[in-house]
Design a protein around this motif. Sequence first.
Motif, PDB file in Angstrom:
ATOM      1  N   ALA A 225      30.986 -20.327 -13.972  1.00  0.00           N
ATOM      2  CA  ALA A 225      31.857 -19.164 -13.873  1.00  0.00           C
ATOM      3  C   ALA A 225      33.097 -19.281 -14.755  1.00  0.00           C
ATOM      4  O   ALA A 225      33.561 -18.281 -15.278  1.00  0.00           O
ATOM      5  CB  ALA A 225      32.275 -18.948 -12.417  1.00  0.00           C
ATOM      6  N   ILE A 226      33.665 -20.474 -14.893  1.00  0.00           N
ATOM      7  CA  ILE A 226      34.948 -20.543 -15.599  1.00  0.00           C
ATOM      8  C   ILE A 226      35.018 -21.483 -16.793  1.00  0.00           C
ATOM      9  O   ILE A 226      35.888 -21.326 -17.624  1.00  0.00           O
ATOM     10  CB  ILE A 226      36.106 -20.896 -14.621  1.00  0.00           C
ATOM     11  CG1 ILE A 226      35.821 -22.179 -13.855  1.00  0.00           C
ATOM     12  CG2 ILE A 226      36.403 -19.759 -13.691  1.00  0.00           C
ATOM     13  CD1 ILE A 226      36.930 -22.552 -12.913  1.00  0.00           C
ATOM     14  N   CYS A 227      34.107 -22.441 -16.900  1.00  0.00           N
ATOM     15  CA  CYS A 227      34.326 -23.439 -17.934  1.00  0.00           C
ATOM     16  C   CYS A 227      33.671 -23.044 -19.253  1.00  0.00           C
ATOM     17  O   CYS A 227      32.541 -22.578 -19.284  1.00  0.00           O
ATOM     18  CB  CYS A 227      33.768 -24.794 -17.501  1.00  0.00           C
ATOM     19  SG  CYS A 227      34.636 -25.439 -16.090  1.00  0.00           S
ATOM     20  N   SER A 228      34.400 -23.282 -20.348  1.00  0.00           N
ATOM     21  CA  SER A 228      33.818 -23.021 -21.649  1.00  0.00           C
ATOM     22  C   SER A 228      33.158 -24.297 -22.180  1.00  0.00           C
ATOM     23  O   SER A 228      32.434 -24.265 -23.156  1.00  0.00           O
ATOM     24  CB  SER A 228      34.885 -22.536 -22.618  1.00  0.00           C
ATOM     25  OG  SER A 228      35.902 -23.500 -22.722  1.00  0.00           O
ATOM     26  N   ARG A 229      33.458 -25.403 -21.530  1.00  0.00           N
ATOM     27  CA  ARG A 229      32.898 -26.669 -22.002  1.00  0.00           C
ATOM     28  C   ARG A 229      32.796 -27.602 -20.799  1.00  0.00           C
ATOM     29  O   ARG A 229      33.561 -27.464 -19.854  1.00  0.00           O
ATOM     30  CB  ARG A 229      33.861 -27.249 -23.025  1.00  0.00           C
ATOM     31  CG  ARG A 229      33.378 -28.487 -23.696  1.00  0.00           C
ATOM     32  CD  ARG A 229      34.372 -28.858 -24.775  1.00  0.00           C
ATOM     33  NE  ARG A 229      34.475 -30.287 -24.902  1.00  0.00           N
ATOM     34  CZ  ARG A 229      35.536 -30.911 -25.407  1.00  0.00           C
ATOM     35  NH1 ARG A 229      36.589 -30.226 -25.792  1.00  0.00           N
ATOM     36  NH2 ARG A 229      35.548 -32.206 -25.504  1.00  0.00           N
TER      37      ARG A 229
END
Lengths: 243, 239
Positions: free
Chosen positions: B196-200
Amino acid sequence: MNGFMAVFKREFKAYFSTPLAYVFLVIFLFAAGYMMFSRGFYLMRQADMRTFFSNLPLLFAIMVPATAMRLWAEERRSGSIELLLTLPITVTQAVLGKFFAAWLFLAVALLLTIPVPITVCYLGDPDIGLIITGYIGSLFMAGGFLAIGSFFSAVTKNQVISLVLSAVVCGMFIIADMPTTQAYLSAFLPAGLVKAISQLSFQGHFDSIQRGVISFKDLAYFVLFIAGWVWANIIILDERKAS
Amino acid sequence: MISVKELRRTFGRIVAVDGISFDVAKGEVLGLLGPNGAGKSTAMKMIACFLKPDSGTASVCGYDIAKDPVSVKKSLGYLAENAPCYNEMTVGGLLNFICDARQIRGAKRKAALDRVVPMCSIESVYHQTVETLSKGYRRRVGLAGALIHDPDVLILDEPTDGLDPNQKHEVRKLINKMAAEKCIIISTHILEEVEAICSRTIIIARGKILVDSTPEKLKQKYNAGLNEVFRKITTTKKL
């Protein structure tokens, strides 16, 4: 406001936001007054505060570690030390902030004994200078005991252990120059060392300030004593903060 | 904005963090994943200048954690695991103390409080003492404390642990909103959160980095959901 002031302000307020301050003040004021009047104030028939001040070291040896025991033990047990030391504050600022807040609290406790000098003044004509130096000596002695208490509070997470250890060490600094202690030590230590140990005692330095003589030697003793324990406190805290 | 080089820390004979290196840039949300005891919290504590590394170093916004910890702490918002607070203080008192320590004064302090209090929805408990709060509120108070100086870098150790689904959603929304102009590291056990929130995402086990990739790439590579990917990597991959 820098880190020191922030910690100082929070810590001082914290004493009064829990029942601790009030319990401490009531017991301290009662015990200080009781010991003075029950231990020969009226028998001496002299309007001075010598009986009051001479009982303070013993009382402080128990009461001051009780004020100091929560300083760091509580902080480490609850984990709030992680909040405190990830703010832009150095360990030195945090230790000094807490130490001076607790010292100010003890100064307030001493200030609240003001009815005692008022009583003495009412009963006779005491030497005000002696009373003032007595209070100065008491304040320094409280600072010395507090520095010990603060150090042991940083050593352990358990407040009771911290209280016991620091009360024992405070007690040792009181009895170090008693004749019985000296006689015992001289049985197996060289005379020079026994003399040095007696010079390390609180009692002698406190007595001479209380007698109205504020000498450089006695002030230096208390200042160095406090600085040494606070410095050790900073080192041990930096080392053990996370464990 | 965060640069970690060969960071290593041991506790006695246990190696908690074993030479990890990574960089995080502005606009990135890095999810630190790993089993319990993998070294996530230890790594975060070192970057937040709470623990000293045995060797290696890290820098935050150009400041070295060993040489200039005060500047690092100034530019960083850190929420510790379990969000420790001073229990006897009121929420308002605690936030004001943090402002004192961070030297936020006068009109700036008012603006900061007006910003973070509604942001973390803690208006209703502002005058309550911390010890009377539920776990969810405590965590949000901790989050408000970490955000009060509007830091460029955020390090959040399990920010949604113990929150109810609604609160989790709120915190994630908050992180997503801040993601563009900040550099954020979060640690978590909840893999849906990573999606949901992490790009990495970086997966750590036994103090070593096993994988440094994006959630999408991981799913493609292993052709499975993140849960399964996590299990495959942490249980089978040789160190």
